[in-house]
Motif scaffolding. Structure first.
Motif, PDB file in Angstrom:
ATOM      1  N   TRP A  48       6.648  -3.789   5.795  1.00 23.75           N
ATOM      2  CA  TRP A  48       5.870  -3.315   4.651  1.00 23.75           C
ATOM      3  C   TRP A  48       6.696  -2.431   3.710  1.00 23.75           C
ATOM      4  CZ3 TRP A  48       1.203  -4.982   3.203  1.00 23.75           C
ATOM      5  CH2 TRP A  48       0.396  -5.619   4.154  1.00 23.75           C
ATOM      6  N   ALA A  50       2.359  -3.642  -3.219  1.00 29.37           N
ATOM      7  CA  ALA A  50       2.895  -3.708  -1.861  1.00 29.37           C
ATOM      8  C   ALA A  50       3.531  -5.073  -1.644  1.00 29.37           C
ATOM      9  CB  ALA A  50       1.793  -3.471  -0.831  1.00 29.37           C
ATOM     10  N   TYR A 103       5.021  -7.629   1.764  1.00 35.63           N
ATOM     11  CA  TYR A 103       5.025  -7.825   3.206  1.00 35.63           C
ATOM     12  C   TYR A 103       6.049  -8.899   3.547  1.00 35.63           C
ATOM     13  CZ  TYR A 103       3.470  -8.885   7.950  1.00 35.63           C
ATOM     14  OH  TYR A 103       3.423  -9.087   9.318  1.00 35.63           O
TER      15      TYR A 103
END
Length: 423
Positions: free
Chosen positions: A277, A328, A330
């Protein structure tokens, strides 16, 4: 008449105004497909690929291999017009005046040694295409706009150490515009047209600093300078009624207007939580208050028409804005990274001076994206963004008794595809 003319002419300056592109005022956000996936939340701190030339030139210090990054952002915009009224009471209000368009970008970065890197980028910082139907009810205040700004930016960066780097790049900016509005000689006359064309090339610069605060946290600060243009072109006036033509033949005047695009400051933070992350946050301040008024000068206007087509000034009264974003990513596996972001962007316009060319309000944008690296040399990025604006109202009138009032609701779907190849 004076204001009808100006509503076209001012657009040489502000109809760069990106009515539906994903940034407020007349700015375009789409200079990076990887950044588009996170809502540009880490624009000045992520430095994921060569598009950092625009996002933060200091980020070239993080690129360890020679590479090329390029792509397109494509826009499918939609506008609903309601509560419309006009004088004369005729015309249509179909909306959807923005055709499907693509915004290209391309960058090259070459590390020179452990300290220096060189790069060059070509991108579009501003732009607009709007094209209303021929019988648009607000045609006296703007019927068609096609304005493009293309920037080339040679750039260098210097890393003091493995923590702090700086970057600088002069910008060479070319603006070209073609604008149209309808013109009615009398209330009963068939429409004529006012057409404006102009262009200029001007210089600016981008400068940035990047700092690795900890092993997991990086911050970036980028300054994009103002650019001062003097657009030179011509104003053509076409009358639509034979009697009017006999009295006022078609006219062509040399035209010029000054425009200063605003400076902006972007600050962002990139924080890697773990091997999977990474989160991003950023804010951008833009000095739109530079656009207080537009003044157009037409040369050699006959004395009888100088009050209509000589020197024309109109108040704009734009205000400074803030844009904020969070995002974000991932790392799904070695090959795939997934991205998402949310951003909000203030509009610099106001309820008094807003026109059909710039019917924009505050924006909320949701983005998703992905990066696929089938090999260590190639990464393919894709992104999708959905934009929704607050509804806004416009009220325009001129000294010929023409008016246009309407409620605009704008939304858009954005699609991006790009690739990075490492040598």
């Amino acid at each position: 008449m004076k204001k009808v003319m100006l509503k076209t002419t001012l657009s040489l300056a502000v109809a760069l105004a990106s009515t539906q592109i994903f940034a407020a005022g007349f700015a375009i956000n789409e200079q990076s497909i990887s950044g588009m996936g996170t809502g540009f939340a880490g624009r000045s701190s992520s430095a994921d690929d060569a598009s950092t030339i625009y996002g933060n030139p200091a980020g070239m210090s993080r690129i360890k291999r020679e590479q090329v990054t390029g792509g397109f952002a494509m826009l499918d915009a939609h506008t609903d017009i309601s509560q419309a009224s006009s004088s004369p009471n005729s015309g249509t209000n179909k909306g959807d005046m923005v055709p499907f368009i693509a915004v290209p970008m391309g960058y090259y970065v070459k590390p020179i040694d452990d300290h220096w890197a060189f790069g060059i980028g070509v991108y579009a910082p501003f732009g607009l295409v709007t094209d209303y139907e021929s019988n648009f009810a607000g045609r006296y205040f703007g019927s068609k706009s096609d304005v493009k700004v293309v920037t080339m930016q040679p750039t260098v960066s210097y890393a003091f150490n493995d923590k702090v780097s700086i970057g600088f790049g002069p910008t060479i900016n070319r603006i070209d515009g073609t604008l149209e509005s309808n013109l009615s000689v009398t209330q009963a006359a068939p429409d004529g047209q006012v057409k404006i064309k102009g262009n200029d090339t001007a210089l600016g610069y981008n400068i940035g600093i990047l700092a690795q605060l900890t092993d997991s946290t990086r911050v970036g600060l980028t300054y994009h300078s103002k650019v001062k243009y003097k657009l030179e072109g011509d104003t053509k006036v076409y009358y639509g009624l034979l009697a009017a033509v006999q009295q006022n033949p078609n006219q062509k005047y040399d035209a010029s207007l000054g425009l200063t695009t605003p400076e902006s400051v972007d600050f962002s933070v990139t924080h890697q939580i773990d091997d999977k992350w990474t989160v991003y946050a950023g804010s951008t301040w833009t000095r739109w208050s530079r656009l207080q008024e537009i003044t157009v000068n037409n040369k050699d206007v006959p004395a009888g028409l100088s009050s209509q087509f000589g020197t024309i000034t109109e108040e704009q009264n734009w205000h400074d804005t803030w844009a904020h974003a969070i995002g974000a990513s991932y790392q799904l596996n070695k090959e795939w990274v997934l991205r998402t972001g949310l951003s909000v962007d203030q509009s610099p316009t106001n309820n008094v001076d807003r026109s059909p060319r710039i019917p924009t309000g505050d924006r909320t944008i949701f983005s998703i994206g992905a990066g696929w690296s089938p090999t260590e040399d190639l990464t393919i990025d894709v992104a999708y963004s959905y934009l929704k604006e607050e509804s806004v109202k416009i009220h325009n009138e001129n000294d010929r008794g023409q008016t246009y009032d309407a409620k605009y609701e704008n939304s858009a779907n954005g699609f991006g595809v790009g690739a990075t190849y490492r040598f």
